[in-house]
Design a protein around this motif. Structure first.
Motif, PDB file in Angstrom:
ATOM      1  N   GLU A   1       0.836  -1.206   0.000  1.00  0.00           N
ATOM      2  CA  GLU A   1       0.000   0.000   0.000  1.00  0.00           C
ATOM      3  C   GLU A   1       0.870   1.255   0.000  1.00  0.00           C
ATOM      4  O   GLU A   1       0.521   2.251  -0.639  1.00  0.00           O
ATOM      5  CB  GLU A   1      -0.959  -0.005   1.182  1.00  0.00           C
ATOM      6  CG  GLU A   1      -2.009  -1.107   1.146  1.00  0.00           C
ATOM      7  CD  GLU A   1      -2.927  -1.072  -0.069  1.00  0.00           C
ATOM      8  OE1 GLU A   1      -3.000  -0.036  -0.766  1.00  0.00           O
ATOM      9  OE2 GLU A   1      -3.575  -2.093  -0.343  1.00  0.00           O
TER      10      GLU A   1
ATOM     11  N   GLU B   1       1.789   1.766  -3.461  1.00  0.00           N
ATOM     12  CA  GLU B   1       0.677   2.351  -4.216  1.00  0.00           C
ATOM     13  C   GLU B   1       0.598   3.859  -3.977  1.00  0.00           C
ATOM     14  O   GLU B   1       0.296   4.626  -4.889  1.00  0.00           O
ATOM     15  CB  GLU B   1      -0.649   1.675  -3.844  1.00  0.00           C
ATOM     16  CG  GLU B   1      -0.744   0.257  -4.384  1.00  0.00           C
ATOM     17  CD  GLU B   1      -2.052  -0.437  -4.021  1.00  0.00           C
ATOM     18  OE1 GLU B   1      -2.976   0.203  -3.479  1.00  0.00           O
ATOM     19  OE2 GLU B   1      -2.149  -1.652  -4.286  1.00  0.00           O
TER      20      GLU B   1
ATOM     21  N   GLU C   1      -4.816   5.876  -0.604  1.00  0.00           N
ATOM     22  CA  GLU C   1      -3.645   5.038  -0.288  1.00  0.00           C
ATOM     23  C   GLU C   1      -3.142   5.315   1.132  1.00  0.00           C
ATOM     24  O   GLU C   1      -2.711   4.393   1.822  1.00  0.00           O
ATOM     25  CB  GLU C   1      -2.529   5.244  -1.318  1.00  0.00           C
ATOM     26  CG  GLU C   1      -2.904   4.878  -2.748  1.00  0.00           C
ATOM     27  CD  GLU C   1      -3.564   3.520  -2.917  1.00  0.00           C
ATOM     28  OE1 GLU C   1      -3.396   2.631  -2.070  1.00  0.00           O
ATOM     29  OE2 GLU C   1      -4.280   3.356  -3.924  1.00  0.00           O
TER      30      GLU C   1
ATOM     31  N   ASP D   1      -5.281   3.258   3.247  1.00  0.00           N
ATOM     32  CA  ASP D   1      -4.899   1.837   3.184  1.00  0.00           C
ATOM     33  C   ASP D   1      -3.672   1.570   4.053  1.00  0.00           C
ATOM     34  O   ASP D   1      -3.615   0.567   4.773  1.00  0.00           O
ATOM     35  CB  ASP D   1      -4.590   1.431   1.731  1.00  0.00           C
ATOM     36  CG  ASP D   1      -5.855   1.251   0.890  1.00  0.00           C
ATOM     37  OD1 ASP D   1      -6.938   1.068   1.463  1.00  0.00           O
ATOM     38  OD2 ASP D   1      -5.724   1.286  -0.349  1.00  0.00           O
TER      39      ASP D   1
HETATM   40 MG   LIG Z   1      -4.436   0.729  -2.076  1.00  0.00          MG
END
Ligand SMILES: [Mg+2]
Length: 109
Positions: free
Chosen positions: A33, A36, A60, A63
């Protein structure tokens, strides 16, 4: 922080996903994550990314935080206490009188 953690754990438990959440896979997911999040900045300046990708960046960040909370729960880490302890360590590494306005790593101070 505690309410946020409870909401994340409730989401997990409603789906019976705790059985999959071992420390290794949670650490791995946390890093994925984070990657990302980083992807939103690829080939852009910080300004370009924040002007065009703020919604993706926010998602993100969420996350990353959710996996961090799940990871800490799995290993029984008190996140707030861990952050406060590390701040004390960093305060010794980077005393204000040597670090103010200075980006030098503590080993070079
Ligand atoms: Mg994500």
């Amino acid at each position: 922080m505690e309410d946020l953690k409870k909401a994340v754990l409730r989401f997990r438990d409603e789906r019976d996903w705790g059985q999959f959440h071992n420390a290794k896979d949670l650490a791995l997911s946390l890093n994925l994550e984070a990657a990302e999040l980083l992807e939103n900045f690829q080939w852009k300046t910080s300004e370009e990314a924040s002007e065009t990708k703020m919604e993706e960046i926010k998602q993100e960040v969420a996350d990353v935080m959710m996996y961090l909370l799940l990871f800490c729960d799995r290993l029984d880490i008190d996140l707030e206490e861990a952050v406060r302890s590390k701040l004390l360590i960093n305060d010794k590494k980077y005393p204000v009188d040597k670090s103010f306005g200075n980006k030098t790593k503590y080993t070079e101070l």
